[in-house]
Scaffold this active site. Structure first.
Site, mmCIF file in Angstrom:
data_model
loop_
_atom_site.group_PDB
_atom_site.id
_atom_site.type_symbol
_atom_site.label_atom_id
_atom_site.label_comp_id
_atom_site.label_asym_id
_atom_site.label_seq_id
_atom_site.Cartn_x
_atom_site.Cartn_y
_atom_site.Cartn_z
ATOM 1 N N ASP A 193 36.297 57.244 37.459
ATOM 2 C CA ASP A 193 37.275 56.242 37.040
ATOM 3 C C ASP A 193 38.092 55.807 38.250
ATOM 4 O OD1 ASP A 193 39.501 54.896 35.898
ATOM 5 O OD2 ASP A 193 39.101 55.949 34.012
ATOM 6 N N LEU A 194 38.241 54.519 38.414
ATOM 7 C CA LEU A 194 39.003 53.998 39.558
ATOM 8 C C LEU A 194 40.458 54.457 39.536
ATOM 9 C CD1 LEU A 194 37.775 50.292 39.806
ATOM 10 C CD2 LEU A 194 37.107 52.237 41.232
ATOM 11 N N LYS A 214 43.561 38.902 37.106
ATOM 12 C CA LYS A 214 42.491 38.541 38.045
ATOM 13 C C LYS A 214 43.058 37.688 39.190
ATOM 14 C CE LYS A 214 38.763 40.281 36.028
ATOM 15 N NZ LYS A 214 37.673 41.011 36.666
ATOM 16 N N TYR A 255 27.658 44.867 31.351
ATOM 17 C CA TYR A 255 26.697 43.771 31.113
ATOM 18 C C TYR A 255 26.265 43.094 32.415
ATOM 19 C CZ TYR A 255 25.313 39.020 29.660
ATOM 20 O OH TYR A 255 24.682 37.824 29.514
ATOM 21 N N GLY A 305 45.493 29.108 22.664
ATOM 22 C CA GLY A 305 45.105 29.270 24.071
ATOM 23 C C GLY A 305 43.654 28.976 24.388
ATOM 24 N N PHE A 361 32.786 44.976 39.489
ATOM 25 C CA PHE A 361 32.721 44.371 38.150
ATOM 26 C C PHE A 361 33.671 45.051 37.167
ATOM 27 C CE2 PHE A 361 28.608 43.672 40.116
ATOM 28 C CZ PHE A 361 28.319 42.355 39.799
ATOM 29 N N TYR A 383 45.081 38.777 31.034
ATOM 30 C CA TYR A 383 43.744 38.969 31.632
ATOM 31 C C TYR A 383 43.575 38.039 32.837
ATOM 32 C CZ TYR A 383 38.713 38.403 32.269
ATOM 33 O OH TYR A 383 37.457 38.305 32.827
ATOM 34 N N PHE A 391 32.266 31.396 34.779
ATOM 35 C CA PHE A 391 32.576 30.746 33.506
ATOM 36 C C PHE A 391 31.932 31.647 32.437
ATOM 37 C CE2 PHE A 391 34.958 26.805 34.424
ATOM 38 C CZ PHE A 391 35.237 27.126 35.729
HETATM 39 N N1 LIG Z 1 31.179 38.304 30.616
HETATM 40 C C1 LIG Z 1 31.684 37.163 31.053
HETATM 41 O O1 LIG Z 1 31.353 36.083 30.556
HETATM 42 C C2 LIG Z 1 32.693 37.150 32.187
HETATM 43 C C3 LIG Z 1 33.272 35.934 32.556
HETATM 44 C C4 LIG Z 1 34.171 35.920 33.631
HETATM 45 C C5 LIG Z 1 34.452 37.097 34.332
HETATM 46 N N2 LIG Z 1 33.889 38.272 33.924
HETATM 47 C C6 LIG Z 1 34.223 39.490 34.684
HETATM 48 O O2 LIG Z 1 33.020 40.105 35.081
HETATM 49 C C7 LIG Z 1 33.143 41.522 35.112
HETATM 50 C C8 LIG Z 1 32.035 42.156 34.298
HETATM 51 O O3 LIG Z 1 32.049 41.640 32.967
HETATM 52 P P1 LIG Z 1 31.117 42.284 31.858
HETATM 53 O O4 LIG Z 1 31.025 41.294 30.744
HETATM 54 O O5 LIG Z 1 29.899 42.809 32.497
HETATM 55 O O6 LIG Z 1 32.065 43.483 31.390
HETATM 56 P P2 LIG Z 1 31.672 44.961 30.927
HETATM 57 O O7 LIG Z 1 32.856 45.485 30.203
HETATM 58 O O8 LIG Z 1 30.352 44.959 30.247
HETATM 59 O O9 LIG Z 1 31.525 45.745 32.313
HETATM 60 C C9 LIG Z 1 32.604 46.334 33.005
HETATM 61 C C10 LIG Z 1 32.212 47.753 33.400
HETATM 62 O O10 LIG Z 1 33.279 48.355 34.134
HETATM 63 C C11 LIG Z 1 33.480 49.685 33.674
HETATM 64 N N3 LIG Z 1 34.897 50.008 33.938
HETATM 65 C C12 LIG Z 1 35.999 49.409 33.434
HETATM 66 N N4 LIG Z 1 37.113 49.984 33.926
HETATM 67 C C13 LIG Z 1 36.704 50.957 34.783
HETATM 68 C C14 LIG Z 1 37.400 51.885 35.623
HETATM 69 N N5 LIG Z 1 38.737 51.956 35.638
HETATM 70 N N6 LIG Z 1 36.662 52.727 36.391
HETATM 71 C C15 LIG Z 1 35.304 52.686 36.366
HETATM 72 N N7 LIG Z 1 34.594 51.831 35.591
HETATM 73 C C16 LIG Z 1 35.296 50.974 34.808
HETATM 74 C C17 LIG Z 1 33.103 49.654 32.193
HETATM 75 O O11 LIG Z 1 32.722 50.908 31.676
HETATM 76 C C18 LIG Z 1 31.941 48.665 32.209
HETATM 77 O O12 LIG Z 1 30.717 49.329 32.395
HETATM 78 C C19 LIG Z 1 34.551 41.822 34.584
HETATM 79 O O13 LIG Z 1 35.374 42.045 35.704
HETATM 80 C C20 LIG Z 1 34.953 40.540 33.873
HETATM 81 O O14 LIG Z 1 36.338 40.340 33.926
HETATM 82 C C21 LIG Z 1 33.016 38.328 32.873
#
Ligand SMILES: NC(=O)c1ccc[n+]([C@@H]2O[C@H](COP(=O)([O-])OP(=O)(O)OC[C@H]3O[C@@H](n4cnc5c(N)ncnc54)[C@H](O)[C@@H]3O)[C@@H](O)[C@H]2O)c1
Length: 323
Positions: free
Chosen positions: A51-52, A145, A11, A278, A73, A141, A169
């Protein structure tokens, strides 16, 4: 600059990729598509499925792309799931992240921008939450982080890695072509909009007896284009650092639903449920540090504008990226 966006099919990553390209950067995306979508990757970017977890292929991708910076991300990001399966969270968010950092050190990539979260703070002593508040995560989670932020500090000191960690946020909203399509959707705004589209019967409100004006939880919603801009500014940061990132305004669950009713003109039924363990009553960011030090200014200040952008995207792609 040449940027590798890891998790760029997800996203927030997908919008960041689009905004980077719009500003003339060259972008490569690495994603394993466990959560993201191939169709969410802007066609102007190159895409590598990987994949990482796989150290060797991560290193060969970095050596091939030779980025000047990496935006990270990729993570597992469901709080509830992390309470049931902590191993998945520490493995993906810490161990797999380490594979990425080690590959960067080996390939000589100097800059890193990290997606952190307000979940590192746990229930705050006060709001708005600034960077001086203690970090006391209450789920794996948030802990994963926070651990990764500590790793970053050591990699900065020992390997000279320059990093910016952005603690988001609640990310929300969409651009014309890229929006929120999680396989398991836990976020409020897309869930409300699914009700507006007739795909769900009602939206659940978890807790109506909090010590807030209308009894529901208050969160700080930030538009993803503003989030993406913060990442772009982070590429130019002279110093490494940690920044909280929100718009500084709080909206309650009921206010978000009411605004969505206004924006969509649709009926949105609710189901009141007990509190979830929580969930702090109020999470609001103090973003003064990033404004002061990186010159960040959010453009989407109103919740209405954020929901409007998400609504347009959901109407255009009612089945998400499956369309
Ligand atoms: N959405 C929110 O409101 C929010 C808030 C705070 C922090 N975050 C952080 O922001 C980041 C992105 O969030 P998002 O909502 O876009 O999440 P998301 O799940 O849509 O995107 C994460 C992407 O990482 C890829 N991925 C996961 N593990 C992987 C791996 N081992 N190797 C390769 N690719 C991998 C997934 O396929 C996905 O496309 C995340 O780290 C999340 O913790 C999001």
């Amino acid at each position: 600059m040449r940027i590798l966006v890891v998790g760029g099919a997800g996203y927030i990553g997908s919008v960041c990729v689009e905004q980077l390209l719009n500003e003339g950067h060259e972008v490569a995306v690495l994603d394993n598509l466990c959560e993201g979508h191939r169709a969410a990757v802007d066609r102007r970017a190159s895409f590598m499925e990987g994949d990482l977890q796989d150290r060797q292929s991560t290193l060969s991708i970095l050596s091939k792309v030779q980025p000047e910076a990496v935006m990270h991300f990729a993570a597992s990001a469901l709080v509830g799931e992390s309470m049931e399966n902590p191993s998945k969270y520490f493995r993906n968010n810490v161990a797999n992240g380490l594979n990425l950092l080690d590959a960067m050190v080996e390939a000589g990539v100097p800059r890193f921008v990290f997606s952190s979260t307000c979940a590192i703070f746990g229930p705050p002593e006060r709001v708005p939450i600034d960077e001086t508040l203690p970090t006391r995560p209450i789920n794996p989670y948030g802990e994963s982080k926070l651990l990764f932020e500590k790793v970053l500090q050591w990699y900065g000191r020992i390997h000279g890695l320059k990093f910016v960690s952005l603690r988001y946020f609640n990310a929300a909203g969409a651009t014309e072509n890229f929006g929120e399509d999680h396989r398991v959707e836990t976020h409020l705004i897309p869930n409300i909009l699914k009700v507006a589209l007739g795909q769900k019967p009602h939206v659940e409100i978890f807790g109506t007896d909090y010590e807030t004006p209308d009894g529901t939880c208050i969160r700080d919603y930030i538009h993803i284009v503003d989030l993406a801009q913060a990442h772009i500014l982070a590429l130019k940061a002279n110093e490494s650092g940690f920044f909280n990132l929100g718009t500084g305004g709080g909206s309650s669950v009921r206010e978000v639903i009411e605004t969505a009713r206004k924006v969509t003109g649709r009926k949105i039924d609710i189901a009141e449920k007990p509190r979830r363990p929580g969930d702090p009553p109020r999470l609001i960011a103090a973003s003064d540090k990033i404004k002061r030090e990186l010159g960040w200014q959010p453009k989407f200040q109103s919740l209405e504008a954020i929901i409007e952008s998400a609504w347009k995207w959901h109407q255009k792609f009612p089945k998400g990226y499956k369309d």
